[in-house]
Design a protein around this motif. Structure first.
Motif, PDB file in Angstrom:
ATOM      1  N   CYS A 106      -5.262  -2.406 -17.477  1.00 47.28           N
ATOM      2  CA  CYS A 106      -4.074  -3.212 -17.164  1.00 47.28           C
ATOM      3  C   CYS A 106      -4.450  -4.694 -17.172  1.00 47.28           C
ATOM      4  N   PRO A 107      -3.867  -5.492 -18.054  1.00 49.56           N
ATOM      5  CA  PRO A 107      -4.226  -6.925 -18.129  1.00 49.56           C
ATOM      6  C   PRO A 107      -3.982  -7.660 -16.805  1.00 49.56           C
ATOM      7  N   VAL A 163       0.842  -1.205   0.000  1.00 50.43           N
ATOM      8  CA  VAL A 163       0.000   0.000   0.000  1.00 50.43           C
ATOM      9  C   VAL A 163       0.877   1.254   0.000  1.00 50.43           C
ATOM     10  N   GLN A 164       1.932   1.230   0.826  1.00 49.36           N
ATOM     11  CA  GLN A 164       2.846   2.385   0.873  1.00 49.36           C
ATOM     12  C   GLN A 164       3.484   2.614  -0.491  1.00 49.36           C
ATOM     13  N   ALA A 165       3.930   1.522  -1.123  1.00 50.95           N
ATOM     14  CA  ALA A 165       4.559   1.650  -2.443  1.00 50.95           C
ATOM     15  C   ALA A 165       3.571   2.176  -3.480  1.00 50.95           C
ATOM     16  N   ALA A 166       2.306   1.699  -3.403  1.00 55.37           N
ATOM     17  CA  ALA A 166       1.294   2.153  -4.357  1.00 55.37           C
ATOM     18  C   ALA A 166       1.005   3.642  -4.175  1.00 55.37           C
ATOM     19  N   GLN A 183      -7.639   3.607  -2.250  1.00 54.20           N
ATOM     20  CA  GLN A 183      -8.898   3.402  -2.981  1.00 54.20           C
ATOM     21  C   GLN A 183      -8.665   2.503  -4.204  1.00 54.20           C
ATOM     22  N   PRO A 184      -8.402   1.230  -3.980  1.00 49.61           N
ATOM     23  CA  PRO A 184      -8.071   0.363  -5.121  1.00 49.61           C
ATOM     24  C   PRO A 184      -9.214   0.201  -6.117  1.00 49.61           C
ATOM     25  N   LEU A 212      -4.690   6.022  -9.680  1.00 46.44           N
ATOM     26  CA  LEU A 212      -4.921   4.897  -8.763  1.00 46.44           C
ATOM     27  C   LEU A 212      -4.550   3.547  -9.382  1.00 46.44           C
ATOM     28  N   GLU A 213      -3.912   3.576 -10.573  1.00 42.97           N
ATOM     29  CA  GLU A 213      -3.571   2.318 -11.267  1.00 42.97           C
ATOM     30  C   GLU A 213      -2.693   1.428 -10.387  1.00 42.97           C
ATOM     31  N   ALA A 214      -1.720   2.036  -9.698  1.00 44.03           N
ATOM     32  CA  ALA A 214      -0.828   1.245  -8.852  1.00 44.03           C
ATOM     33  C   ALA A 214      -1.599   0.598  -7.706  1.00 44.03           C
TER      34      ALA A 214
END
Length: 968
Positions: free
Chosen positions: A696-697, A576-579, A646-647, A654-656
């Motif tokens: 994103c596939p 989550v931190q990395a995203a 917010q995935p 928010l792609e990551a």
């Protein structure tokens, strides 16, 4: 009228009718009625031989009556023994006699025992000369009951033995298409149970077994050895004493001379049984110690072979000694007292590594036997008195340059460590030193991996030693390894990676897991924070080590819950931190968002979740699902994040975050089925939307898999029907047209698989949609490959290990329902899409159990042969892998198409694809299993054609070509 008629045939028909009636209503008869009928039938036993079969059927009916008066059973049997020559009757009538005897033995045991040995003698007369295997099975059972239920054998022991042993060894081959299903093995086991049922047979049986052991017939030897082993379970010293020298001589000869592994194995089992039998026998003060003299003979004949310079009979002698030593603690002490000092002396005497390895392997065999008896007893153990030289020999093997000697040394070290009280504290520290050196610095990967396995085996026995000595050393090496990481080892794996693997391998005890897991997580945290440079492969290596630890924790509830609590929140927090750093354009932890890294985290989280108890799993799911749906991060460690999570939100930034749905999938799809998932309907809708709309596939696929995993476990009912209808409504327009057809196909495949596994009614409808897409020019090839996904075992979701609803034989059911449609579609398809149907068919057949495939082969073979002409290499490869086992398992059917098979296989040995060339050569090799008469016309042609791949540029192709051409 008929019963008293003077005409034999008329009288016979009357008795036959009466007997048939009695067989239907014997349970309704009164006691007086039974008495009169018995007397009538007994008198008829003196009648004409044509009448006897019907009389016996009537007596069989009466033998099942519960109201039979006392004495009548004895009367009937006496009449049969006196009046009927049983072996002159037809098979069915003889079987009737055996049934009458069996019925009376089951219900009138005490009455029959009143006959004494006369009953045994009467049965011997009945059985003598029996040849039919159906009757023999019943007769052997009667003999077993005579002995087991303690009927009087009297002076007829030898006669009873002779009447049964004449069938030994069994020589019976069932006729083809035998409706009775009696196999040779059935008769062998039944007869063996008779021969090995009483010590009274010993004086007659043991000479017979010795005679058959000396014969040239391998089956007779095997049967004799197995029978001897069975007899030892009930014999004592008295029965064996006279025959021990001959038995030992035969066993020794067979082990020293036989080329048959089966016979050697059975000889060793028989010697083990003999030694155990002698060990069990109670010794009186004035009786000879047979065990000691028997073991002395074994030592005298085998011990000197251990010293021979050419070592020709070393292994046969060692196996014989170990077979005897493993029989009891007493035999173990007697043999090791003589053999272990000799082996240690021979190890020191020989200097070649190969000879030392052989000696150490023998020593290892005796060490492994000690494990059977538990802890080492100080008063008797030879092993304890030889502690110093044994440890010296094992430690010297660990430092030998020979990898093979090292491997045996590591095995011996593991066994020594398992013997409680054998290794001193200083020895244990030396053990740890050796294991660390071998695991981290030994060039050969075999020794390194074996040392890690040994550490994992010993750690639960000595947790404090490994926790206090090995873990700190590994952590220290791990830190120093970072500086030299990338320097080449012999097998191109860095010291750093080996340290990770060793930390994982030793984590087999809760106390050690609590020390190693934080060390492994610390390296991921440094990558995430940017304090340590880390490429994708480094992070994947740490995840692989964590996965190994997770698997090792699954068997212990405490370790499993600790690992789950420590690792799952930490991995989620770092991801989550990395995203969020990606969203805010700060890049320290970017490696954690790579697809390869997320894919490596999935099995870690899954393995940490599958074995949780429902209560603990419910506790965990109440945190993880709100994290993804509500952005609730409070349960995560270090939860001060720069923005909200917010995935399932919209927006490219928010792609990551959306990628982390892969971690949600790993968690929720591994939960036990009886764990309720909070806000499940909302979660399913969000996953459905993401799988259909994401560009994103990777994200779209993981969302589809997560949706499918939840649908598979969802209870049947209206809620499930609604969510499935919603999924169909989302898929259909996207499949028809638009930029996201491939995402829609991916979702269709995973949802179809989820429903096929649980036999959901909608699965057939979705499968039909998939079949329809095979004719689509754009999606057809991918839809065809989708049949492999439907049939294969999925590694991360929808398998039994993660509690998915997987019904038995779902593959067979899918085959039955859909292969006819595939075949029909192929015949009706245009030339541009025919390959899609062949590819789909070959994928289905490739995953079908081979026995099922063999039964369907005649109808499908022509289509499979046509598939070989397809230009698609996936179709070719899949079809070849399907045909290969069929050549071995259904040679008669394949022989009918040998001309086509030879032509196709030889043609494909020149394919531009290496995998196809290898598969074609394997099939050409497998063709040699067909009948020789079928192959001979093609021999010259095949040998000439297979000369070309002998010069192939790829070594693996050349290897297969050599094997195939040599066989031809």
């Amino acid at each position: 009228f008929s019963l008293e008629n003077t005409d034999t045939r008329t009288r016979g028909r009357g008795i036959q009718l009466l007997s048939q009636v009695l067989l239907q209503c014997y349970s309704l008869l009164q006691e007086k009625e039974v008495l009169h009928l018995v007397l009538f039938y007994e008198s008829r036993l003196q009648d004409h031989h044509l009448v006897i079969p019907s009389v016996l059927q009537g007596l069989r009916a009466l033998s099942m009556c519960e109201v039979l008066s006392p004495g009548l059973a004895v009367s009937v049997l006496k009449a049969i023994f006196q009046e009927v020559h049983v072996q002159s009757l037809m098979q069915l009538d003889r079987h009737t006699v055996y049934s009458i005897i069996t019925n009376f033995m089951n219900t009138r045991e005490e009455e029959l025992k009143g006959l004494g040995a006369d009953f045994t003698f009467g049965f011997i007369q009945v059985m003598d000369g029996e040849k039919d295997p159906r009757n023999l099975l019943v007769a052997f059972q009667i003999v077993r009951d005579l002995i087991a239920k303690d009927y009087a054998l009297g002076p007829f022991v030898e006669e009873l033995f002779e009447v049964t042993s004449c069938y030994f060894p069994v020589d019976f081959t069932p006729p083809p298409n035998d409706p009775h299903g009696i196999q040779r093995e059935d008769l062998i086991l039944s007869l063996r149970a008779v021969l090995a049922s009483t010590p009274q047979f010993a004086e007659f049986l043991l000479p017979l077994l010795i005679e058959k052991l000396d014969s040239e017939l391998q089956s007779a030897k095997l049967d004799s050895l197995q029978t001897l082993t069975a007899c030892c379970a009930i014999y004592g010293q008295k029965e064996l004493q006279e025959f021990l020298p001959s038995l030992w001589s035969s066993l020794r000869r067979e082990v020293f001379q036989t080329a048959s592994e089966k016979i050697e194995t059975e000889c060793l089992a028989a010697l083990h049984a003999l030694s155990a039998c002698l060990s069990r026998s109670v010794l009186s003060s004035d009786s000879e110690d047979l065990l000691d003299s028997f073991l002395s003979s074994i030592l005298q004949d085998c011990r000197h072979h251990l010293c021979e310079p050419d070592m020709k009979l070393v292994w046969p002698s060692a196996k014989l000694l170990q077979a005897a030593a493993g029989a009891s603690l007493r035999t173990y002490h007697r043999i090791t007292r003589s053999v272990l000092p000799l082996l240690l002396e021979q190890y020191t005497k020989h200097t070649q590594s190969s000879q030392r390895r052989t000696i150490l392997e023998m020593l290892l065999g005796f060490l492994e036997l000690q494990q059977k008896w538990g802890h080492v007893e100080e008063d008797e153990s030879t092993l304890l008195s030889l502690q110093a030289p044994v440890c010296s020999v094992v430690f010297s093997a660990l430092t030998d340059p020979s990898v093979q000697l090292q491997l045996v040394g590591i095995k011996a070290l593991t066994v020594l460590g398992s013997l409680q009280g054998f290794l001193s504290s200083s020895d244990l520290e030396l053990v740890v030193d050796h294991l660390i050196r071998l695991a981290l610095h030994e060039e050969d990967s075999q020794s390194s991996e074996a040392a890690m396995e040994a550490a994992g085996s010993l750690a639960p026995t000595y947790p404090k030693v490994f926790s206090g000595h090995m873990v700190p050393r590994l952590e220290e090496e791990l830190q120093s390894g970072r500086a030299v990481k990338g320097e080449s080892c012999h097998n191109h794996r860095s010291l750093w990676q080996r340290c990770l693997q060793a930390l994982a391998a030793v984590s087999t005890h809760t106390s050690i897991v609590k020390e190693t897991v934080p060390v492994l997580l610390q390296h991921l945290q440094k990558v995430q924070k940017g304090t340590e440079a880390g490429n994708t492969q480094d992070v994947v290596s740490v995840c692989q080590s964590l996965h190994r630890v997770a698997l090792q924790c699954q068997q212990d509830a405490e370790s499993c819950w600790y690992f789950h609590q420590a690792v799952v929140p930490c991995l989620l927090a770092m991801a989550v931190q990395a995203a969020m750093q990606e969203s805010t354009h700060t890049l320290p932890g970017k490696a954690l968002l790579e697809e390869e890294v997320l894919a490596a985290m999935i099995p870690v989280i899954s393995a940490a979740t599958t074995h949780l108890s429902p209560e603990l799993a419910a506790q965990s799911v109440s945190h993880v699902v709100p994290l993804f749906l509500d952005g609730e991060v409070s349960f995560l460690p270090q939860n001060s994040f720069p923005c909200s999570f917010q995935p399932f939100g919209d927006g490219e930034c928010l792609e990551a975050q959306r990628r982390l749905v892969a971690l949600l999938m790993a968690f929720v799809c591994s939960l036990p089925r009886n764990v309720a998932i909070p806000q499940q309907e909302w979660l399913l809708r969000e996953l459905l939307a993401l799988s259909c709309s994401c560009n994103c596939p990777f994200t779209a696929t993981t969302a589809a898999k997560c949706f499918a995993g939840l649908v598979n476990k969802h209870p049947a009912g209206q809620q499930l029907d609604e969510i499935l209808q919603l999924a169909v409504n989302r898929m259909e327009p996207s499949l028809a047209e638009g930029p996201r057809r491939m995402q829609a196909l991916t979702l269709l495949l995973w949802v179809t698989k989820a429903l096929v596994l649980r036999y959901h009614p909608l699965s057939s409808c979705l499968t039909d949609k998939l079949l329809g897409l095979l004719g689509d020019m754009e999606l057809g090839p991918a839809a065809a490959d989708g049949f492999s996904l439907l049939m294969a075992e999925s590694p991360d979701v929808l398998h039994k290990g993660c509690h998915a609803d997987v019904r038995i034989m779902f593959r067979q059911r899918f085959f039955t329902d859909n292969v006819p449609k595939l075949v029909q579609g192929f015949h009706g398809a245009g030339p541009d899409v025919k390959a899609n149907y062949l590819k789909g068919l070959s994928h289905v057949l490739n995953h079908l159990p081979k026995p099922v495939l063999v039964t369907e082969l005649p109808t499908l073979l022509s289509l499979l042969l046509e598939a070989l002409s397809c230009s698609d290499r996936v179709v070719q490869l899949s079809t070849l892998s399907c045909l290969h086992p069929l050549l071995l398992e259904a040679p008669q059917i394949m022989s009918l198409h040998v001309d086509t098979l030879v032509t196709k296989f030889l043609s494909l040995t020149s394919s531009p694809t290496m995998a196809v060339r290898i598969a074609a050569l394997r099939c050409a090799h497998a063709l040699t299993s067909l009948p020789t008469t079928v192959l001979l016309p093609y021999k010259g042609r095949v040998i000439r054609a297979l000369a070309k791949p002998l010069d192939d540029k790829k070594r693996l192709v050349r290897k297969e070509a050599v094997a195939a051409r040599g066989e031809w």
